[in-house]
Design an enzyme around this catalytic site. Structure first.
Site, short mmCIF file in Angstrom:
data_model
loop_
_atom_site.label_atom_id
_atom_site.label_comp_id
_atom_site.label_asym_id
_atom_site.label_seq_id
_atom_site.Cartn_x
_atom_site.Cartn_y
_atom_site.Cartn_z
N GLU A 1 -16.19 6.53 5.19
CA GLU A 1 -15.42 6.01 6.32
C GLU A 1 -15.27 7.12 7.36
OE1 GLU A 1 -11.30 5.05 5.58
OE2 GLU A 1 -11.17 6.43 3.92
N ARG A 55 0.83 -1.21 0.00
CA ARG A 55 0.00 0.00 0.00
C ARG A 55 0.87 1.26 0.00
NH1 ARG A 55 -4.52 0.33 4.56
NH2 ARG A 55 -2.70 0.86 5.82
N LYS A 73 -2.70 6.51 1.50
CA LYS A 73 -2.45 6.95 2.88
C LYS A 73 -1.46 8.11 2.87
CE LYS A 73 -2.23 4.58 7.32
NZ LYS A 73 -3.40 5.24 7.89
N1 PLP Z 1 -9.18 4.43 6.88
C1 PLP Z 1 -8.34 5.41 7.26
C2 PLP Z 1 -8.66 6.80 6.82
C3 PLP Z 1 -7.21 5.11 8.03
O1 PLP Z 1 -6.37 6.07 8.42
C4 PLP Z 1 -6.97 3.79 8.41
C5 PLP Z 1 -5.78 3.44 9.18
O2 PLP Z 1 -4.80 2.98 8.68
C6 PLP Z 1 -7.88 2.80 8.01
C7 PLP Z 1 -8.97 3.15 7.25
C8 PLP Z 1 -7.66 1.39 8.37
O3 PLP Z 1 -6.66 0.78 7.61
P1 PLP Z 1 -5.81 -0.41 8.16
O4 PLP Z 1 -6.75 -1.47 8.59
O5 PLP Z 1 -4.97 -0.83 7.02
O6 PLP Z 1 -5.02 0.11 9.32
C1 COI Z 2 -3.90 3.31 11.64
O1 COI Z 2 -4.87 2.70 12.05
O2 COI Z 2 -2.80 2.79 11.50
C2 COI Z 2 -4.00 4.71 11.24
O3 COI Z 2 -3.14 5.17 10.55
C3 COI Z 2 -5.09 5.51 11.72
C4 COI Z 2 -4.64 6.75 12.42
C5 COI Z 2 -5.83 7.58 12.62
C6 COI Z 2 -3.95 6.45 13.71
#
Ligand code: PLP
Ligand code: COI
Length: 341
Positions: free
Chosen positions: A220, A82, A184
């Site tokens: 989200e 990612r 991200k």
């Molecule tokens: N959506 C956003 C905006 C996020 O910052 C995060 C955190 O990483 C997620 C979703 C969840 O992603 P992940 O499960 O890969 O941590």
């Molecule tokens: C994560 O879950 O890793 C994120 O980056 C979310 C952040 C708001 C802490």
């Protein structure tokens, strides 16, 4: 070397500098050799691309102590992939996947004393990030970049741990149509800060962001994807091009289908249909799965039948299975767990 003397059960989701971090620089068209450093400060030029035009991307993953005392990470390969996607979208050089994985191993190993013990409720959060370090004044990508990775022990992202959250439907958008919502990039989070502060000031835990084009579908929150449970006990997840493809959500989909025998549907979810769901949750590395009890849309309350006291039964099963896999008490699918120590 011995474990740090921290009150593991009561740490929050805050930054605490640990002993060592990783750093590598990109210059003259290639990534230099990476090193570990004890220095938590970054010194860059006043005109660095990150400071002027916010050219940055990051990742978030966790290391866990398993029941048998090993230290592992959860699907770090997907974070590496990612971050490569994010870098491409931001015109940054990709940090090679194998080097990303080695850096995760090195950072966790060098900070093993900071990895919270099994059963403490805390974990080690790892933050890889990359930014434009070279000077730019015209709007263009930088020629130089720095990749870094630090870690910090964390507890639950939301105060109150597993207590159901109250969210509000935001009047602000998080992502633009055809924009950067699916990668991200720090700029997405800068965009969400005003909405975040406004929601907190009004007494809400988080925002529900709607689809930026029509503002009728659920996207989200500022830091997690949604997951809904319908009245039949099956899973529905919002489909959108402008949300982050959460690794936790993708893992939960697999867990729901293959461990719990649930049906999962990925489709557009209208704000107007939220009242039909039995349970709602926020999923992410930081959020794990945090139950949502109520969503408020300009005074109209949408209360999920699971209530404001505890997680709904399906959310709970998903939570227990996922965290069991991460902590080594439930067998993981092939390739999900990377053992470090
Ligand atoms: N959506 C956003 C905006 C996020 O910052 C995060 C955190 O990483 C997620 C979703 C969840 O992603 P992940 O499960 O890969 O941590
Ligand atoms: C994560 O879950 O890793 C994120 O980056 C979310 C952040 C708001 C802490």
């Amino acid at each position: 070397m011995s474990k740090k003397d921290l009150d593991w059960a009561n740490i929050g989701f805050t930054y605490m500098p640990t002993d060592m971090r990783y750093v590598a620089n990109y210059k003259d068209g290639e990534w230099g050799e990476g090193t570990m450093t004890a220095d938590s400060n970054v010194v860059i030029n006043e005109c660095a691309g990150i400071l002027q035009y916010c050219q940055e991307c990051f990742e978030g993953l966790k290391a866990y102590t398993t029941e048998d005392g090993s230290i592992v990470t959860f699907r770090p390969d997907l974070n590496a992939d990612r971050m490569i996607d994010s870098a491409k979208r931001l015109e940054m050089p990709a940090f090679p996947k194998e080097r990303f994985l080695e850096a995760v191993d090195e950072v966790v190993k060098a900070n093993a004393d900071w990895v919270p013990p099994f059963g403490s409720g805390a974990t080690l959060y790892i933050r890889p990030y990359m930014f434009a370090s070279g000077p730019v004044i015209g709007v263009k990508p930088s020629d130089e970049y720095q990749f870094r990775m630090f870690c910090t022990p964390v507890g639950p992202y939301f105060k109150g741990g597993a207590k159901p959250l109250t969210l509000c439907v935001s009047d602000f958008d998080r992502a633009a149509p055809h924009g950067t919502g699916h990668v991200k990039a720090g700029l997405n989070y800068a965009m969400s800060l005003h909405a975040n502060v406004t929601a907190h000031a009004a007494g809400y835990d988080e925002n529900v962001f709607l689809d930026p084009a029509t503002r009728t579908y659920v996207e989200e929150t500022g830091g997690a994807n949604f997951l809904f449970v319908d009245k039949e006990g099956n899973i529905v997840i919002p489909k959108s091009d402008s949300i982050l493809p959460s690794i936790t959500r993708r893992s939960l989909v697999y867990v729901a289908e293959h461990y719990l025998g649930l049906k999962v549907t990925e489709r557009k979810v209208a704000l107007a249909e939220l009242g039909d769901f039995a349970e709602a949750g926020l999923c992410g590395t930081a959020a794990v799965i945090s139950p949502v009890g109520k969503i408020v849309n300009h005074g109209e309350e949408i209360c999920f039948p699971s209530g404001m006291d505890e997680m709904g039964p399906v959310t709970k099963k998903l939570y227990e299975t996922l965290t069991g896999i991460q902590m080594g008490t439930i067998e993981a699918p092939e390739g999900w767990i990377r053992k470090i120590v």
